[in-house]
Design an enzyme around this catalytic site. Structure first.
Site, PDB file in Angstrom:
ATOM      1  N   ASP A 405      -7.488   1.282 -39.044  1.00 41.70           N
ATOM      2  CA  ASP A 405      -8.781   1.636 -38.470  1.00 41.70           C
ATOM      3  C   ASP A 405      -8.635   2.716 -37.403  1.00 41.70           C
ATOM      4  O   ASP A 405      -7.670   2.733 -36.648  1.00 41.70           O
ATOM      5  CB  ASP A 405      -9.402   0.376 -37.859  1.00 41.70           C
ATOM      6  N   GLU A 458      -8.147   5.490 -42.060  1.00 39.86           N
ATOM      7  CA  GLU A 458      -9.504   5.951 -41.752  1.00 39.86           C
ATOM      8  C   GLU A 458      -9.353   7.009 -40.664  1.00 39.86           C
ATOM      9  O   GLU A 458      -9.264   6.691 -39.481  1.00 39.86           O
ATOM     10  CB  GLU A 458     -10.384   4.802 -41.264  1.00 39.86           C
TER      11      GLU A 458
END
Length: 728
Positions: A405, A458
């Protein structure tokens, strides 16, 4: 030898201010002889017992009414195994003295932990059931180098920090203690006097299970057995494999209708897993399941990085869920959050009274967007904690991939910061060199230790080489989310078709940089929250056009080079934004057949067709696998390309992004012959208008678009069609 204990030492020990309990407690040689000392608050009588015979060897004298006992063992010169018979409130208990056991952590482990190169720090740190000198119990180890005193407190000692102060291993800053009788399932924490003299209660950073919010204690829990990686699971992650990911928030995929309560891990195994399999997805991606205190963080602010959340059951229940997914042929991706952690006092924040896990300067250590703290990747023990965690989920739970993330927030020091709010690196640049090295090292270790498992980033900027090997200057991820493609295509699709001709490049631009990374095309949870609307609701027009636009878009997405990701609810065109506190709108699929059923059937057919035809996935990252046939017809918003496999077999993909049917639309092709329509998003099966080409169409020897042969097709309104050439 040492003399009998000083009164000031007794006072400090009882007050919890003595940092070296093993120098006082346990068995010691003194000038008076072999002496046993024990701190046993509330005890009235204590005897030293010989375990084999049960014979009382000596009664210890109470030197302090607060519970300090001491006594010399007659006729004994050498250390021996003993037990203590302790009378509490008129009842005698036989216990093993935790202070008779030697150091727990082996020198090599201590050295590797200090160096930050211990591949599996969780096998040493944390709480581990063990047997020492024939005694069963639990060994505890915690890194807190600046604490003045650390004790284990829990259900086994009335949460009393006086009873089990720990030994400090000064060479590593690790405190350790073996507590006889402490067992799996019991709650515990670390009580410490921190570097500033403040009393703190901390959960275990390496706890394998933890209480669900609002409680914050850790649970003694053994390491799960290792999960063997199968060849089938490894193949399913490879670059030439079909990868279609169903992204799921376990707490809101479906809930009990009578009380809106979550499904358990085992209920999800029985309901979510077969549904995802039936829908044709290849992978499940789980929003973070690490223990976290705030539901509204969706798991992205974890406090128990090694503990699956107890919201849905136990650690073993989570293992059951993963096993069920694997049995169904689904690989499992875990969203992993090594970029930041919350400020909750019971967790990592100022762990030992210093900024141990985070940077001390808020310009480096505080993330103002999320009110979280940023890991200090330059501290070896911190990076080791995180790298070990990545390996832990893959080896001990069978996780097949980690989606990392917020990578951009990690690798840029000025991420979301104004001038003066960040500190340049040692070369004056904006890159976080320590974070970059951490990511490279993590990917390198995973590649060496668990080859076949992969990582996905990401990463929202154009940082070069995210999914390129480290020896090429890359970060070493296997895949990168293509957020640029997602933003461009959604911006295009939300336009009234009248204006799409002026933004044709939003669909064509992506191929220009497509081969710079190994891309995943994501329609993730981030696109259906915070007022962005649902994917369906972003489509223009009336209800019929909204659904037609969505179907055409999905047909385009599944055909475009890159692996696929779809957040739950989008597979049946949920109309409202995602709400983490409620179930998906499954009622939309109740009653008679409707547009939502049509989208659901389309997504299933897209998955199955995409998986069946190698041309749609085998060369996602090779330019040979894609070729434009029609790229410049912006006036009619038509785009046509071919996907190709290694053997040269082609599939034609044609999209018409206007509500006007295009009859007799001629375009040049590479391979003459009979072409069969294998997917049409305008089919009546999906509640479209059922315009199309009657199943098959033959090519003509008519030149078009610079090619000798061509096809003449009907392009349905707001639709995407796929065609495959049939053998003659």
């Amino acid at each position: 030898m040492s003399d009998r204990i000083d009164r000031d030492v007794i006072n400090a020990l009882i007050a919890g201010h003595f940092a070296d309990p093993f120098s006082v407690l346990g068995m010691h040689k003194t000038t008076a002889g072999l002496e046993v000392r024990a701190l046993l608050p509330d005890a009235t009588d204590v005897w030293v017992i010989e375990p084999k015979t049960g014979r009382k060897l000596a009664k210890l004298e109470c030197l302090d009414s607060r519970g300090f006992f001491s006594g010399v063992i007659p006729r004994r010169k050498n250390f021996f195994r003993y037990q203590l018979a302790v009378v509490w409130h008129g009842q005698q208990n036989l216990i093993d003295d935790p202070y008779r056991f030697g150091p727990l952590i082996q020198e090599m482990d201590a050295w590797l932990l200090s160096e930050g190169t211990h591949l599996r720090p969780y096998e040493t740190l944390g709480a581990h059931a063990d047997t020492m000198d024939g005694v069963t119990g639990t060994r505890f180890s915690v890194w807190a180098p600046n604490a003045r005193r650390v004790s284990v407190v829990g259900q086994f000692n009335y949460w009393d920090g006086r009873r089990h102060p720990m030994r400090l291993r000064k060479e590593s800053g690790i405190w350790e203690l073996f507590i006889p009788g402490a067992h799996n399932g019991q709650l515990y924490k670390y009580e410490m006097i921190d570097a500033n003299g403040n009393l703190r209660l901390k959960s275990d950073p390496y706890a394998f299970e933890a209480q669900m919010r609002p409680e914050t204690a850790s649970l003694i829990c053994g390491l799960p057995e290792k999960v063997v990686q199968t060849e089938e699971r490894k193949k399913a992650n490879q670059f030439d494999a079909p990868i279609s990911i169903y992204e799921v928030h376990l707490g809101s995929w479906r809930r009990h209708t009578d009380n809106n309560f979550w499904l358990s891990y085992r209920e999800l195994a029985d309901q979510l897993v077969p549904y995802a399999k039936w829908m044709g997805f290849t992978h499940l991606e789980l929003l973070p399941i690490n223990e976290h205190p705030f539901d509204g963080s969706w798991g992205y602010q974890p406090t128990g990085l090694y503990a699956p959340t107890r919201r849905f059951g136990t650690r073993d229940d989570f293992r059951y869920f993963i096993d069920a997914a694997h049995a169904a042929g689904l690989n499992v991706i875990l969203d992993w959050v090594p970029g930041h952690f919350p400020t909750d006092d019971f967790a990592l924040a100022e762990f030992d009274g210093t900024n141990l896990y985070e940077h001390s300067d808020p310009r480096e250590g505080y993330h103002q967007d999320w009110n979280t703290l940023i890991y200090n990747y330059g501290r070896r023990e911190v990076s080791n904690f995180l790298v070990g965690n990545a390996l832990y989920w893959i080896e001990r739970f069978g996780i097949d991939a980690l989606r990392v993330d917020a990578v951009a927030s990690m690798i840029y020091r000025d991420y979301s910061r104004k001038e003066g709010e960040w500190i340049p690196n040692e070369f004056g640049g904006r890159e976080n060199l320590e974070a970059i090295e951490f990511l490279r090292n993590t990917n390198r270790i995973l590649g060496e230790q668990v080859s076949g498992a992969v990582t996905m980033a990401e990463e929202s900027t154009d940082f070069p080489g995210v999914s390129r090997p480290q020896d090429m200057g890359g970060l070493g991820f296997w895949y990168k989310w293509n957020l640029g493609w997602m933003h461009d295509t959604l911006d295009y699709m939300k336009l009234d078709p009248v204006y799409r001709q002026y933004h044709h490049d939003k669909l064509t631009f992506g191929i220009l940089y497509n081969y710079t990374e190994n891309f995943v095309l994501p329609l993730s949870h981030d696109e259906v929250v915070h007022g962005k609307k649902s994917i369906l609701d972003r489509m223009p027009g009336d209800a019929w056009q909204k659904f037609a636009n969505l179907r055409a878009y999905y047909g385009w997405m599944w055909a475009f080079p890159g692996k696929k990701l779809l957040f739950m609810g989008n597979e049946f065109a949920q109309g409202r934004e995602w709400n983490h506190d409620a179930s998906l709108d499954w009622h939309l699929l109740e009653g008679g057949d409707n547009w939502h059923h049509g989208v659901q059937r389309l997504v299933r057919d897209l998955n199955l067709t995409y998986r069946h035809h190698k041309a749609m996935h085998e060369l996602d990252f090779d330019p040979y696998g894609f070729e434009w046939l029609v790229v410049d017809d912006k006036e009619r918003s038509v785009l046509i390309f071919v996907r190709r496999d290694k053997e040269g077999n082609e599939i034609i993909v044609a999209s018409n992004f206007t509500p006007v049917p295009r009859h007799d639309y001629r375009f040049g092709i590479n391979q003459p012959g009979k072409w069969r329509e294998i997917l049409n998003t305008d089919s009546m099966h999906y509640h479209g208008s059922n315009a199309g080409n009657g199943g098959t169409v033959h090519s003509d020897e008519i030149a078009s678009h610079g090619r000798q042969h061509s096809l003449s097709l009907t392009l349905p309104p707001l639709a995407t069609i796929w065609l495959v050439r049939e053998a003659e």
